[in-house]
Design a protein around this motif. Structure first.
Motif, PDB file in Angstrom:
ATOM      1  N   LEU A 172      21.889 -76.733  96.255  1.00 40.97           N
ATOM      2  CA  LEU A 172      21.330 -75.552  95.590  1.00 40.97           C
ATOM      3  C   LEU A 172      20.477 -75.923  94.374  1.00 40.97           C
ATOM      4  N   THR A 173      20.033 -77.169  94.296  1.00 40.37           N
ATOM      5  CA  THR A 173      19.120 -77.566  93.224  1.00 40.37           C
ATOM      6  C   THR A 173      17.905 -76.640  93.224  1.00 40.37           C
ATOM      7  N   PRO A 174      17.567 -76.017  92.084  1.00 36.64           N
ATOM      8  CA  PRO A 174      16.431 -75.085  92.063  1.00 36.64           C
ATOM      9  C   PRO A 174      15.123 -75.777  92.447  1.00 36.64           C
ATOM     10  N   VAL A 175      14.328 -75.111  93.267  1.00 35.67           N
ATOM     11  CA  VAL A 175      12.996 -75.578  93.648  1.00 35.67           C
ATOM     12  C   VAL A 175      12.018 -74.491  93.220  1.00 35.67           C
ATOM     13  N   LEU A 176      11.202 -74.771  92.204  1.00 33.12           N
ATOM     14  CA  LEU A 176      10.330 -73.771  91.598  1.00 33.12           C
ATOM     15  C   LEU A 176       8.877 -74.225  91.626  1.00 33.12           C
ATOM     16  N   ALA A 177       7.978 -73.261  91.573  1.00 32.57           N
ATOM     17  CA  ALA A 177       6.553 -73.570  91.505  1.00 32.57           C
ATOM     18  C   ALA A 177       6.178 -74.036  90.110  1.00 32.57           C
ATOM     19  N   SER A 178       5.198 -74.906  90.039  1.00 31.44           N
ATOM     20  CA  SER A 178       4.666 -75.384  88.760  1.00 31.44           C
ATOM     21  C   SER A 178       4.181 -74.215  87.909  1.00 31.44           C
ATOM     22  N   GLU A 179       4.493 -74.250  86.635  1.00 33.28           N
ATOM     23  CA  GLU A 179       4.002 -73.235  85.708  1.00 33.28           C
ATOM     24  C   GLU A 179       2.560 -73.506  85.299  1.00 33.28           C
ATOM     25  N   LEU A 180       2.158 -74.783  85.290  1.00 28.93           N
ATOM     26  CA  LEU A 180       0.827 -75.167  84.830  1.00 28.93           C
ATOM     27  C   LEU A 180      -0.191 -75.245  85.966  1.00 28.93           C
ATOM     28  N   GLY A 181       0.270 -75.114  87.192  1.00 27.42           N
ATOM     29  CA  GLY A 181      -0.641 -75.066  88.332  1.00 27.42           C
ATOM     30  C   GLY A 181      -1.456 -76.338  88.483  1.00 27.42           C
ATOM     31  N   GLU A 182      -2.723 -76.169  88.881  1.00 25.10           N
ATOM     32  CA  GLU A 182      -3.582 -77.332  89.134  1.00 25.10           C
ATOM     33  C   GLU A 182      -3.924 -78.091  87.859  1.00 25.10           C
ATOM     34  N   ARG A 183      -3.575 -77.532  86.686  1.00 27.38           N
ATOM     35  CA  ARG A 183      -3.880 -78.169  85.410  1.00 27.38           C
ATOM     36  C   ARG A 183      -2.778 -79.129  84.966  1.00 27.38           C
ATOM     37  N   ALA A 184      -1.670 -79.204  85.705  1.00 22.79           N
ATOM     38  CA  ALA A 184      -0.522 -79.965  85.225  1.00 22.79           C
ATOM     39  C   ALA A 184      -0.861 -81.421  84.921  1.00 22.79           C
ATOM     40  N   SER A 185      -1.535 -82.099  85.848  1.00 22.94           N
ATOM     41  CA  SER A 185      -1.849 -83.514  85.623  1.00 22.94           C
ATOM     42  C   SER A 185      -2.829 -83.691  84.472  1.00 22.94           C
ATOM     43  N   LEU A 186      -3.746 -82.751  84.301  1.00 25.30           N
ATOM     44  CA  LEU A 186      -4.697 -82.824  83.192  1.00 25.30           C
ATOM     45  C   LEU A 186      -3.988 -82.638  81.859  1.00 25.30           C
TER      46      LEU A 186
ATOM     47  N   ASN B 167       3.061 -88.433  87.924  1.00 20.99           N
ATOM     48  CA  ASN B 167       3.811 -88.716  86.703  1.00 20.99           C
ATOM     49  C   ASN B 167       3.312 -87.865  85.543  1.00 20.99           C
ATOM     50  N   LEU B 168       1.994 -87.706  85.468  1.00 20.32           N
ATOM     51  CA  LEU B 168       1.434 -86.878  84.394  1.00 20.32           C
ATOM     52  C   LEU B 168       1.820 -85.416  84.580  1.00 20.32           C
ATOM     53  N   GLY B 169       1.848 -84.944  85.833  1.00 19.81           N
ATOM     54  CA  GLY B 169       2.303 -83.585  86.082  1.00 19.81           C
ATOM     55  C   GLY B 169       3.749 -83.396  85.669  1.00 19.81           C
ATOM     56  N   ALA B 170       4.586 -84.395  85.944  1.00 22.27           N
ATOM     57  CA  ALA B 170       5.986 -84.326  85.538  1.00 22.27           C
ATOM     58  C   ALA B 170       6.109 -84.259  84.021  1.00 22.27           C
TER      59      ALA B 170
ATOM     60  N   ASP C  82      -8.458 -86.277  84.642  1.00 21.08           N
ATOM     61  CA  ASP C  82      -7.679 -86.207  85.870  1.00 21.08           C
ATOM     62  C   ASP C  82      -8.621 -86.341  87.058  1.00 21.08           C
ATOM     63  N   PHE C  83      -8.460 -87.432  87.818  1.00 20.58           N
ATOM     64  CA  PHE C  83      -9.260 -87.646  89.023  1.00 20.58           C
ATOM     65  C   PHE C  83      -8.454 -87.258  90.251  1.00 20.58           C
ATOM     66  N   GLY C  84      -9.117 -86.577  91.195  1.00 19.39           N
ATOM     67  CA  GLY C  84      -8.540 -86.309  92.497  1.00 19.39           C
ATOM     68  C   GLY C  84      -9.445 -86.870  93.569  1.00 19.39           C
ATOM     69  N   HIS C  85      -9.118 -86.612  94.829  1.00 21.15           N
ATOM     70  CA  HIS C  85      -9.968 -87.084  95.910  1.00 21.15           C
ATOM     71  C   HIS C  85     -11.303 -86.370  95.926  1.00 21.15           C
ATOM     72  N   SER C  86     -11.337 -85.146  95.372  1.00 21.12           N
ATOM     73  CA  SER C  86     -12.592 -84.394  95.404  1.00 21.12           C
ATOM     74  C   SER C  86     -12.881 -83.664  94.098  1.00 21.12           C
ATOM     75  N   HIS C  87     -12.273 -84.097  92.981  1.00 21.88           N
ATOM     76  CA  HIS C  87     -12.562 -83.441  91.705  1.00 21.88           C
ATOM     77  C   HIS C  87     -12.364 -84.409  90.552  1.00 21.88           C
ATOM     78  N   VAL C  88     -12.936 -84.052  89.428  1.00 24.49           N
ATOM     79  CA  VAL C  88     -12.623 -84.682  88.152  1.00 24.49           C
ATOM     80  C   VAL C  88     -12.513 -83.569  87.118  1.00 24.49           C
ATOM     81  N   ALA C  89     -11.481 -83.641  86.299  1.00 22.51           N
ATOM     82  CA  ALA C  89     -11.283 -82.672  85.222  1.00 22.51           C
ATOM     83  C   ALA C  89     -11.142 -83.433  83.913  1.00 22.51           C
ATOM     84  N   VAL C  90     -11.734 -82.892  82.866  1.00 23.50           N
ATOM     85  CA  VAL C  90     -11.694 -83.507  81.537  1.00 23.50           C
ATOM     86  C   VAL C  90     -11.242 -82.453  80.539  1.00 23.50           C
TER      87      VAL C  90
END
Length: 393
Positions: free
Chosen positions: A361-375, A199-202, A98-106
């Motif tokens: 009233l569509t539910p709007v919830l926080a990600s369960e996987l947090g910053e790891r979702a895309s990874l 898309n990967l986070g989804a 997972d590449f970001g503007h200021s990180h890479v995660a493997v």
């Protein structure tokens, strides 16, 4: 010259057997939509029969064939549950990057998409793709020396991806017009599959997070930029050119602030991390996002207002999405999700103001996987693209 194995014709016994094997492997790899996976990812043969619609005797024969090929393993069960079948550890590993503007995660995972090791490092802003890929490759080499058991790599990038190429230098500098797949395969020496990070986070939230059990959902990633991944009928929706979900560049006010894409008043210009930090630069000039979150939770009214403003604009953008797609759930991830209800409460208000009553009233919830979702999603993508084949005898 070796004789070529004849291909099975459609509808032949060999073709049917192969299709049935794939149905069992697909359940072992991805589970049953809407149902939780066991901790060990195992299924009884009775559960496999129900999930695939195959007769118990057929499942029993398939499990025996897959076990003899080394693709699955079985453990004796106890009580009513019976023996458990799961993908074998030796069937191979997959990797997510997972590449970001200021990180890479493997991350390294098994063929069910479960992570077994991961690492995250900072990258210099404005980094070039060669430097970034080289760092990711060194991280992977430390985690799996020689890559001998790695089958495929899934790679996420924070920009629209069309035919593996990023066309906008404004959205992800340093990667413009690069064939990301070809460059990554050259660096890693392995098959690589490229996807937009939202898309990967989804995909990750749909399979293993708060979106599990919802056949339609939208994942909105808010960090340096804003993007969305869309799930429809349990599948990622890419659009005709592969760039569906670029909601960060919805225009909210054509006289609004200038966006990095060149337009004015984009959703991203109001809701990104950079916008919140800019609003707080006078009071907290050296603060990062976590400092602003902490200040808001400690009662700093300006910090609270910064998140409220961002949330109201986010809700405005979400209203367009739910009016159009009517998802059963909206998941908010990325760095801004660390603000939690400071952001989400006002996002729901903004959504109700601008959406039709039937979807307000569509539910709007926080990600369960947090910053790891895309990874996590990158690992799942690699697992999905790894073909598991049992050779006919």
């Amino acid at each position: 010259m070796p004789r070529r194995r004849p291909e099975s014709s459609p509808g032949s016994p060999a073709s049917l057997r192969s299709a049935n094997q794939q149905r069992v492997l697909d359940v072992l790899r991805g589970g049953v939509p809407g149902e939780p996976l066991d901790d060990d990812g195992g299924f009884t043969q009775a559960e496999l029969s129900r999930a695939t619609g195959l007769a118990p005797a057929t499942v029993s024969n398939i499990v025996r064939e897959l076990a003899s090929s080394g693709l699955v393993e079985t453990d004796p069960g106890s009580g009513r549950r019976g023996s458990s079948v799961r993908l074998a550890r030796g069937a191979g590993l997959v990797v997510g990057v997972d590449f970001g503007h200021s990180h890479v995660a493997v991350a390294v995972g098994d063929l069910t998409g479960r992570l077994v090791a991961e690492e995250r490092r900072r990258l210099e802003a404005g980094h070039g793709y060669t430097e970034a890929l080289r760092m990711a490759a060194s991280m992977l080499e430390a985690m799996t020396p020689g890559h001998e058991t790695v089958r495929h790599i899934g790679m996420g990038l924070p920009a629209p991806v069309t035919n593996d190429i990023i066309r906008s230098s404004a959205i992800f500098p340093g990667w413009e017009d690069v064939d990301a797949r070809a460059a990554a395969e050259k660096e890693f020496g392995l098959p690589v599959h490229v996807e937009n990070d939202a898309n990967l986070g989804a995909l990750a939230e749909h399979r293993h997070g708060v979106g599990r059990g919802h056949d339609s959902s939208v994942f909105v990633k808010i960090s340096s930029g804003v993007g969305a991944g869309i799930i429809i009928d349990n599948q990622l929706f890419h659009g005709a050119g592969g760039t569906a979900g670029e909601i960060g560049h919805l225009t909210l006010d054509d006289q609004g602030p200038l966006c990095r894409c060149g337009s004015r008043g984009c959703l991203e210009a109001y809701t990104s991390v950079g916008n919140v930090l800019a609003m707080m630069s006078g009071q907290l000039p050296e603060a990062d996002l976590d400092h602003v979150v902490a200040a808001a939770r400690s009662g700093n009214v300006s910090a609270r207002r910064a998140f409220e403003d961002a949330g109201l604009h986010l809700g405005w953008g979400l209203a367009s999405i739910v009016n159009l797609l009517n998802p059963s759930l909206v998941v908010v991830g990325g760095d801004m999700a660390r603000a939690g209800e400071l952001l989400l409460e006002s996002a729901r208000i903004g959504l109700r103001r601008h959406a039709l009553d039937s979807v307000a009233l569509t539910p709007v919830l926080a990600s369960e996987l947090g910053e790891r979702a895309s990874l996590v999603g990158a690992v799942l993508l690699a697992a999905e693209r790894t073909e598991l084949v049992v050779e006919s005898v």
